[in-house]
Design a protein around this motif. Structure first.
Motif, PDB file in Angstrom:
ATOM      1  N   THR A   3       0.837  -1.195   0.000  1.00 36.63           N
ATOM      2  CA  THR A   3       0.000   0.000   0.000  1.00 36.63           C
ATOM      3  C   THR A   3       0.872   1.246   0.000  1.00 36.63           C
ATOM      4  O   THR A   3       1.726   1.415   0.870  1.00 36.63           O
ATOM      5  CB  THR A   3      -0.919   0.017   1.234  1.00 36.63           C
ATOM      6  N   TRP A   7       0.685   9.859  -1.677  1.00 39.56           N
ATOM      7  CA  TRP A   7      -0.241  10.053  -2.795  1.00 39.56           C
ATOM      8  C   TRP A   7      -0.162  11.492  -3.265  1.00 39.56           C
ATOM      9  O   TRP A   7      -0.030  12.409  -2.479  1.00 39.56           O
ATOM     10  CB  TRP A   7      -1.668   9.738  -2.357  1.00 39.56           C
ATOM     11  N   ASN A  26       3.255   6.160  -6.981  1.00 35.48           N
ATOM     12  CA  ASN A  26       4.048   5.285  -7.834  1.00 35.48           C
ATOM     13  C   ASN A  26       5.242   4.697  -7.086  1.00 35.48           C
ATOM     14  O   ASN A  26       5.703   5.226  -6.090  1.00 35.48           O
ATOM     15  CB  ASN A  26       4.487   5.994  -9.109  1.00 35.48           C
ATOM     16  N   HIS A  30       5.215  -0.210 -10.127  1.00 32.41           N
ATOM     17  CA  HIS A  30       3.758  -0.086 -10.241  1.00 32.41           C
ATOM     18  C   HIS A  30       3.298   1.361 -10.038  1.00 32.41           C
ATOM     19  O   HIS A  30       3.990   2.158  -9.420  1.00 32.41           O
ATOM     20  CB  HIS A  30       3.057  -0.963  -9.196  1.00 32.41           C
ATOM     21  N   ALA A  32      -0.370   3.273  -8.723  1.00 33.85           N
ATOM     22  CA  ALA A  32      -1.685   3.066  -8.119  1.00 33.85           C
ATOM     23  C   ALA A  32      -2.510   4.339  -8.253  1.00 33.85           C
ATOM     24  O   ALA A  32      -1.984   5.444  -8.166  1.00 33.85           O
ATOM     25  CB  ALA A  32      -1.535   2.687  -6.647  1.00 33.85           C
ATOM     26  N   ARG A  34      -6.370   6.127  -7.001  1.00 31.75           N
ATOM     27  CA  ARG A  34      -7.531   6.019  -6.125  1.00 31.75           C
ATOM     28  C   ARG A  34      -8.389   7.271  -6.234  1.00 31.75           C
ATOM     29  O   ARG A  34      -7.937   8.322  -6.689  1.00 31.75           O
ATOM     30  CB  ARG A  34      -7.123   5.788  -4.680  1.00 31.75           C
ATOM     31  N   THR A  43      -8.060   0.530  -4.849  1.00 32.81           N
ATOM     32  CA  THR A  43      -7.235   1.274  -5.797  1.00 32.81           C
ATOM     33  C   THR A  43      -7.072   0.457  -7.074  1.00 32.81           C
ATOM     34  O   THR A  43      -7.224  -0.766  -7.054  1.00 32.81           O
ATOM     35  CB  THR A  43      -5.835   1.570  -5.224  1.00 32.81           C
ATOM     36  N   THR A  45      -4.265  -0.675  -9.648  1.00 30.78           N
ATOM     37  CA  THR A  45      -2.812  -0.773  -9.666  1.00 30.78           C
ATOM     38  C   THR A  45      -2.365  -1.340 -11.003  1.00 30.78           C
ATOM     39  O   THR A  45      -2.907  -2.348 -11.464  1.00 30.78           O
ATOM     40  CB  THR A  45      -2.315  -1.683  -8.518  1.00 30.78           C
TER      41      THR A  45
END
Length: 68
Positions: A3, A7, A26, A30, A32, A34, A43, A45
């Motif tokens: 997680t 953000w 990021n 990956h 993500a 939301r 979320t 991903t």
């Protein structure tokens, strides 16, 4: 992907108080996404390499409304 803890809110966030937008986080492997109004919900991903093609596909399917 674990997680994300950091953000970033989208620079485009519609009208009002700017609450209608997405947040992105990021990592090296990956990305993500939301909903900023519901940050504790699920979320999306993506592996890093498919994020840009995903966004490009969304942009290509947008339809501009016709004025009446």
């Amino acid at each position: 992907m674990t997680t994300p803890t950091h953000w970033k809110k989208s620079s485009y966030s519609g009208g009002g108080e700017g609450n209608d937008c997405v947040e992105i986080a990021n990592s090296p492997t990956h990305i993500a996404i939301r909903d900023s109004k519901a940050p504790t919900r699920a979320t999306l991903t993506f592996p890093t390499g498919v994020f840009v093609p995903f966004v490009d596909a969304l942009k290509s399917t947008l339809v501009t409304p016709v004025s009446q």
